[in-house]
Scaffold this motif. Structure first.
Motif, PDB file in Angstrom:
ATOM      1  N   GLY A   1       0.780  -1.225   0.000  1.00  0.00           N
ATOM      2  CA  GLY A   1       0.000   0.000   0.000  1.00  0.00           C
ATOM      3  C   GLY A   1       0.813   1.276   0.000  1.00  0.00           C
ATOM      4  O   GLY A   1       0.250   2.370  -0.041  1.00  0.00           O
ATOM      5  N   GLN A   2       2.145   1.176   0.003  1.00  0.00           N
ATOM      6  CA  GLN A   2       2.992   2.374   0.019  1.00  0.00           C
ATOM      7  C   GLN A   2       2.848   3.112  -1.305  1.00  0.00           C
ATOM      8  O   GLN A   2       2.801   2.521  -2.375  1.00  0.00           O
ATOM      9  N   ARG A   3       2.788   4.449  -1.223  1.00  0.00           N
ATOM     10  CA  ARG A   3       2.645   5.276  -2.426  1.00  0.00           C
ATOM     11  C   ARG A   3       4.018   5.573  -3.012  1.00  0.00           C
ATOM     12  O   ARG A   3       4.931   5.993  -2.309  1.00  0.00           O
ATOM     13  N   ILE A   4       4.130   5.345  -4.323  1.00  0.00           N
ATOM     14  CA  ILE A   4       5.359   5.658  -5.052  1.00  0.00           C
ATOM     15  C   ILE A   4       5.048   6.863  -5.937  1.00  0.00           C
ATOM     16  O   ILE A   4       4.189   6.785  -6.823  1.00  0.00           O
TER      17      ILE A   4
ATOM     18  N   THR B   1       9.389   7.873  -2.440  1.00  0.00           N
ATOM     19  CA  THR B   1       8.329   7.491  -1.504  1.00  0.00           C
ATOM     20  C   THR B   1       8.302   8.536  -0.386  1.00  0.00           C
ATOM     21  O   THR B   1       8.805   8.300   0.706  1.00  0.00           O
ATOM     22  N   PRO B   2       7.706   9.708  -0.659  1.00  0.00           N
ATOM     23  CA  PRO B   2       7.805  10.843   0.257  1.00  0.00           C
ATOM     24  C   PRO B   2       6.839  10.834   1.435  1.00  0.00           C
ATOM     25  O   PRO B   2       7.002  11.628   2.359  1.00  0.00           O
ATOM     26  N   ASP B   3       5.820   9.976   1.430  1.00  0.00           N
ATOM     27  CA  ASP B   3       4.803  10.032   2.482  1.00  0.00           C
ATOM     28  C   ASP B   3       5.414   9.851   3.867  1.00  0.00           C
ATOM     29  O   ASP B   3       6.194   8.937   4.111  1.00  0.00           O
ATOM     30  N   GLY B   4       5.073  10.758   4.770  1.00  0.00           N
ATOM     31  CA  GLY B   4       5.540  10.683   6.139  1.00  0.00           C
ATOM     32  C   GLY B   4       6.953  11.186   6.350  1.00  0.00           C
ATOM     33  O   GLY B   4       7.480  11.092   7.455  1.00  0.00           O
ATOM     34  N   LEU B   5       7.589  11.714   5.300  1.00  0.00           N
ATOM     35  CA  LEU B   5       8.971  12.194   5.418  1.00  0.00           C
ATOM     36  C   LEU B   5       9.020  13.713   5.273  1.00  0.00           C
ATOM     37  O   LEU B   5       8.244  14.305   4.525  1.00  0.00           O
ATOM     38  N   GLU B   6       9.957  14.322   5.968  1.00  0.00           N
ATOM     39  CA  GLU B   6      10.199  15.752   5.804  1.00  0.00           C
ATOM     40  C   GLU B   6      10.872  15.976   4.448  1.00  0.00           C
ATOM     41  O   GLU B   6      11.754  15.203   4.062  1.00  0.00           O
ATOM     42  N   PRO B   7      10.480  17.021   3.702  1.00  0.00           N
ATOM     43  CA  PRO B   7      11.161  17.304   2.439  1.00  0.00           C
ATOM     44  C   PRO B   7      12.656  17.513   2.675  1.00  0.00           C
ATOM     45  O   PRO B   7      13.061  18.018   3.710  1.00  0.00           O
TER      46      PRO B   7
ATOM     47  N   ARG C   1      14.770   8.273  -3.597  1.00  0.00           N
ATOM     48  CA  ARG C   1      14.676   8.462  -5.053  1.00  0.00           C
ATOM     49  C   ARG C   1      15.320   7.321  -5.828  1.00  0.00           C
ATOM     50  O   ARG C   1      16.356   6.779  -5.440  1.00  0.00           O
ATOM     51  N   ARG C   2      14.677   6.986  -6.952  1.00  0.00           N
ATOM     52  CA  ARG C   2      15.184   6.000  -7.911  1.00  0.00           C
ATOM     53  C   ARG C   2      15.099   6.654  -9.286  1.00  0.00           C
ATOM     54  O   ARG C   2      14.205   7.447  -9.553  1.00  0.00           O
TER      55      ARG C   2
END
Length: 196
Positions: A121-124, A172-178, A186-187
């Motif tokens: 379910g992780q958003r890419i 996969t940025p959800d839940g992470l600080e920019p 990143r890939r």
């Protein structure tokens, strides 16, 4: 009169199957709604992108007939299948290191990016832009990892997209600080777009 009944039955079946595709199991499935792209500076032709399920290693071709037979009473058309559709054509998996994953794609054709090892379910997040620049053809598209952490996302290039080197960037940025935390997810994949 029997010919008219057969024609009406075929017309009913055709109406039921409109907007459906055939899955590897041979059962019709409703087409997913493609996400449309948004262009940003510099202006560029549109790109259509759509998420597709990732194929499992155990998928086997079915011997069921894909074309329904004509009858006086059409059978109900299934709208979903438990078997995921396999990505077809050019497949590329973005990598941590720039320049490792590459593909050559003609204007107006499609390619599929894939990945694994994600949480179910992780958003890419997915973007396509001009390589080594901040110019995007589209950004803010996304795919969700399936139950085993795989994803697949198909991108269709506009026939008028300028031939040059582009890059697909996933994160996969959800839940992470920019910043550095997102950068570590990143890939990259290099996409050479050539004239059709």
């Amino acid at each position: 009169m029997p010919k008219l009944t057969s024609l009406l039955a075929l017309a009913s079946i055709a109406a039921l199957l409109t907007g459906c595709t055939v899955t590897p199991s041979g059962r019709p499935q409703a087409d997913p709604q493609p996400a449309t792209s948004a262009a940003s500076a510099p202006p560029s032709p549109s790109v259509t992108a759509s998420a597709t399920p990732f194929a499992s290693a155990s998928a086997a071709p079915s011997t069921e007939a894909a074309i329904p037979s004509a009858s006086a009473t059409p059978e109900p058309t299934p709208v979903a299948s438990s078997e995921p559709a396999a990505p077809v054509g050019i497949i590329v998996t973005p990598e941590v290191e720039w320049g490792v994953a590459t593909a050559t794609v003609a204007q107006g054709s499609s390619f599929t990016i894939t990945g694994s090892g994600y949480a179910p379910g992780q958003r890419i997040s997915i973007a396509l832009g001009i390589a080594q620049s901040d110019a995007f053809v589209f950004q803010d598209q996304s795919a969700l990892a399936d139950a085993v952490g795989n994803y697949s996302f198909t991108i269709t290039l506009d026939p008028d997209l300028e031939p040059r080197t582009y890059a697909v960037v996933t994160s996969t940025p959800d839940g992470l600080e920019p910043g550095p935390a997102v950068s570590e997810t990143r890939r990259w994949a290099t996409i050479e777009v050539v004239p059709a």
